[in-house]
Design an enzyme around this catalytic site. Structure first.
Site, PDB file in Angstrom:
ATOM      1  N   SER A  89       0.855  -1.193   0.000  1.00 54.74           N
ATOM      2  CA  SER A  89       0.000   0.000   0.000  1.00 54.74           C
ATOM      3  C   SER A  89       0.881   1.229   0.000  1.00 54.74           C
ATOM      4  CB  SER A  89      -0.872   0.011   1.254  1.00 54.74           C
ATOM      5  OG  SER A  89      -1.446   1.299   1.432  1.00 54.74           O
ATOM      6  N   TYR A 119      -1.012  -0.898  10.279  1.00 60.09           N
ATOM      7  CA  TYR A 119      -1.185  -1.204   8.853  1.00 60.09           C
ATOM      8  C   TYR A 119       0.067  -0.790   8.053  1.00 60.09           C
ATOM      9  CZ  TYR A 119      -3.584  -1.267   4.288  1.00 60.09           C
ATOM     10  OH  TYR A 119      -3.949  -1.521   3.004  1.00 60.09           O
ATOM     11  N   LYS A 169       2.515  -3.225   5.864  1.00 65.65           N
ATOM     12  CA  LYS A 169       2.665  -3.060   4.415  1.00 65.65           C
ATOM     13  C   LYS A 169       4.108  -2.717   4.032  1.00 65.65           C
ATOM     14  CE  LYS A 169      -1.540  -4.001   3.175  1.00 65.65           C
ATOM     15  NZ  LYS A 169      -1.795  -5.207   2.345  1.00 65.65           N
TER      16      LYS A 169
END
Lengths: 78, 245
Positions: free
Chosen positions: B139, B152, B156
């Site tokens: 991401s 997160y 990632k």
């Protein structure tokens, strides 16, 4: 020459693309036969398949030479 | 242009959004695609849209015993595996000062640890066949960070680093390992944004629009193809120019 040694030599010759005469008892896969660390992992995988055995990581690390492989596998398939 | 005829793929998180489009695009290029996800009904919908026989392999990636069954099941169903797409991901957003251990652990487990296990599991088969394509869906948040997404972002960014390390190890065996880092992609989630939120996001994107899942899927097809054989350890940024890195 034992049957185990023949089978191991065949795998080593095919995998590392070396002359069978160089695959002698004291030949180190990495130092003498040009293997890298990933080749060594692949050799162990190939031995496991050929002999239908499982080779644990610590045993795999101790297999440095052709002779090591033959003696380990001779015992393992005993 | 990118022919995947005869190739066998496993896509995680194939029940919706980007994962479903990746599965459809790989199948359209000729691959057989095994679909994994948590919702069987949605996986069956994906299979119906594909219109070809797709093994359906439900798995909860927060449970390692389920993760570890996935690759053997895919190999058994298709006779081997050529392409792995680690697409499954989740968020548990919270400001750093408030983030609970559980929120951190759960996101790392699904987004990163499961991908590690799946990558490791596919290597034996790919090394033996001297061909493999591993693709991680990262991401833009993993590259740039984002407030409220410490867990997160870590997962990632971790995926990118892990894939680069693995790319080093297996490049000589004709296995490539790459990542795709999508920016803002139109989804059910972005449809809930109000006009003001939408404007704020678009002002940061030179392309002045959200991306589509199909645009991400097209990159996956390229990286999976023979044409991308010399591309490895790369992160393909698909973000409309929002981060040019």
């Amino acid at each position: 020459m034992s049957d185990v040694a023949d089978r191991v030599r065949k795998i080593v010759v095919e995998h590392l693309n070396v002359d069978g005469e160089k695959v002698v008892e004291k030949a180190s896969f990495i130092d003498d036969l040009g293997a890298d660390s990933l080749d060594q992992v692949e050799l162990v995988m190939a031995f496991e398949e050929e002999f239908s055995v499982e080779i644990p990581d610590d045993a795999a690390e101790s297999i440095q030479t052709f002779g090591d492989a033959v003696s380990f596998l001779t015992k393992a398939v005993g | 242009m990118f022919d995947l005829t005869g190739k066998r793929a496993l896509v995680t998180g194939a029940s919706g959004g980007i994962g479903r489009e990746i599965a459809k695009a790989l199948a359209a290029a000729g691959a057989t695609v095994a679909l994994s996800g948590t919702r069987v009904g949605a996986l069956e919908d994906t299979a119906r849209e594909i219109g070809k026989d797709c093994p359906i392999l439900p798995a909860n990636l927060s449970k390692l015993d389920e993760v570890d069954k996935l690759v053997p099941a895919a190999e058994a169903a298709m006779g081997g595996l050529d392409i792995l797409v680690n697409n499954a991901g989740m968020t548990r957003d919270n400001l750093f000062m408030r983030m609970k251990d559980e929120e951190w652990d759960e996101v790392i487990a699904v987004n990163l640890t499961a991908a590690f296990h799946l990558n490791r599991a596919v290597l034996r088969g790919m090394m033996k066949q001297r061909f493999g394509r591993i693709i991680g869906i990262s991401s833009v948040v993993g590259v740039m960070g984002n407030p409220g997404q410490g867990n997160y972002a870590a997962s990632k960014a971790g995926l990118i680093g892990m894939n680069k390390a693995l790319a080093h190890e297996v490049a000589s065996r004709n296995i490539t390992v790459n990542s795709i880092a999508p920016g803002f992609i139109a989804s059910a989630m972005t449809e809930e944004l109000n006009d003001k939120q939408r404007e704020a996001i678009l002002s940061t994107i030179p392309a002045n629009r959200l991306g589509t899942a199909q645009e991400v899927a097209a990159c996956a097809v390229f990286l999976a193809s023979d044409a991308a054989g010399y591309v490895t350890g790369h992160t393909l940024n698909v973000n409309g120019g929002m981060a040019m890195i």
